[in-house]
Structures are given as structure tokens and as C-alpha cells.
Scaffold this active site. Structure first.
Site, PDB file in Angstrom:
ATOM      1  N   GLY A 119      44.340  34.206  52.960  1.00 25.92           N
ATOM      2  CA  GLY A 119      43.878  35.476  53.517  1.00 25.92           C
ATOM      3  C   GLY A 119      42.511  35.398  54.168  1.00 25.92           C
ATOM      4  O   GLY A 119      42.195  34.437  54.875  1.00 25.92           O
ATOM      5  N   ASP A 143      39.609  34.918  52.803  1.00 24.62           N
ATOM      6  CA  ASP A 143      38.839  33.793  52.272  1.00 24.62           C
ATOM      7  C   ASP A 143      39.123  32.524  53.078  1.00 24.62           C
ATOM      8  O   ASP A 143      38.194  31.834  53.530  1.00 24.62           O
ATOM      9  CB  ASP A 143      39.202  33.602  50.793  1.00 24.62           C
ATOM     10  N   SER A 194      39.948  42.707  47.299  1.00 25.99           N
ATOM     11  CA  SER A 194      41.019  42.796  46.285  1.00 25.99           C
ATOM     12  C   SER A 194      42.308  43.449  46.755  1.00 25.99           C
ATOM     13  O   SER A 194      43.231  43.592  45.964  1.00 25.99           O
ATOM     14  CB  SER A 194      40.535  43.504  45.007  1.00 25.99           C
ATOM     15  N   THR A 195      42.413  43.850  48.019  1.00 24.20           N
ATOM     16  CA  THR A 195      43.614  44.576  48.448  1.00 24.20           C
ATOM     17  C   THR A 195      44.736  43.675  48.952  1.00 24.20           C
ATOM     18  O   THR A 195      45.821  44.158  49.225  1.00 24.20           O
ATOM     19  CB  THR A 195      43.275  45.611  49.544  1.00 24.20           C
TER      20      THR A 195
END
Length: 187
Positions: free
Chosen positions: A47, A49, A132-133
């Protein structure tokens, strides 16, 4: 196609901080810091990151190795290397487990600690991904509410010229666009 599209930009009358919602690629933003939704190793992942690590180049992972990871809710800072952003603030969001394990408080800590770290380093412009999504499954609407309310509250301490919420998709941008005015009105 431009790297990003501005959805909303409002100046807080209380803190004099501009809050902007954009749709696009956080790795293209020329700001003092972007906030990475990192994993606890800080060594890259999927993602956002992974995208940040790929765009920054191998120097980023080399610096992250020296940081000895990061605990959930905390934040650490590195240089931006090949990114337009001067710094990357890495924060580890909580994995959603139904909401009864302190996930809301941990997510609030991610935003609060990231902004505090930016302030400590004299950074004026900061862009957040939706922490966090993704694979951590935090429900989008409560996460966006925590993000907007915490950022607006922390901006009252002063020091920021702009706080950006960088959204990857239309649905996420629409949720932030709906929630940000309410957070600003409560300031």
C-alpha cells in the site's frame, strides 16, 4: 493527468492553518513531511508504505533500519530522500479488531504524535495518508473523523501553515470533504 486534485481547502479562523483535502499520490507532494502508514518494522510493506519506500529509494530503508522499529500509535521521522517531501514521518496505526481494544485511542495517538514530531522539527506543511484504513481494516468514516478532529485540535498549538489529507480514492476524499467542515466548526 495532474499528480493530485484539490477537493477542499479551508483556512481555520482559530489556528490560521490551512486544511486541504486532495485526491492523488502522496509521494508526489512537495511538503515538509508526508506521513507514512507504516508497519512496526518501518522497513516497507504494501500500500502507501510500499509506495513511499519505492519512491524514496533504498536510502530510506537504510535509515529506517537504524530506528529499531516503531510501536503502534508512535511516530518516527526520517529524511525524504528521492521524494519531493523533505521528511517522512512514519506512524504505525492499529489493526482494527472490532473497536474494543483501544483502536480509536491508538489511531488518535498516531495523528497527535506525528503532528508533535513535525512541530518539534519546525515543519510547517504536512500531508497525511489515511492511516490504518487499508490492510489494517480500520473503518474509513471513524478513521477520517479521528484524523480531522485530531489535526484541527493539534493545530491550535500553532506552527503549521498547512495540513493536508491525501486521499487515494474518490470515496475516501468524499468522506473527508464531508467531515472536515464539522471538525473546523467545533474548533
Amino acid at each position: 493527468m495532474p499528480a493530485f486534485e484539490t477537493i477542499r481547502s479551508d483556512l481555520s479562523a482559530v489556528s490560521n492553518t490551512r486544511f486541504t483535502i486532495i485526491l492523488g499520490d502522496i509521494t508526489k507532494l512537495d511538503v515538509d513531511a508526508i506521513v507514512n502508514a507504516a508497519n512496526s518494522s518501518l522497513l516497507g510493506g504494501g500500500g502507501v508504505d510500499g509506495a513511499i519506500h519505492r519512491a524514496a529509494g533504498p536510502e530510506l530503508v537504510a535509515e529506517c533500519r537504524m530506528l529499531n522499529g516503531c510501536k503502534t500509535g508512535q511516530a518516527k521521522i526520517t529524511r525524504g530522500y528521492r521524494l519531493p517531501a523533505k521528511h517522512v514521518i512514519h506512524t504505525v496505526g492499529p489493526v482494527w479488531n472490532g473497536g474494543g481494544r483501544g483502536e480509536q485511542d491508538l489511531l488518535t495517538s498516531c495523528y497527535r504524535n506525528s503532528l508533535s514530531l513535525a512541530m518539534d522539527h519546525g515543519l510547517k506543511t504536512i500531508a497525511f495518508s489515511a492511516i490504518s484504513t487499508g490492510i489494517y481494516r480500520f473503518p474509513v468514516e471513524p478513521a477520517a473523523m479521528i484524523a480531522t478532529r485530531t489535526a484541527v485540535a493539534e493545530s491550535m498549538r500553532g506552527g503549521f501553515s498547512e495540513i493536508i489529507f491525501c486521499c487515494f480514492g474518490d470515496e475516501m476524499a468524499g468522506i473527508y470533504d464531508r467531515l472536515l467542515p464539522g471538525a473546523l466548526a467545533k474548533a
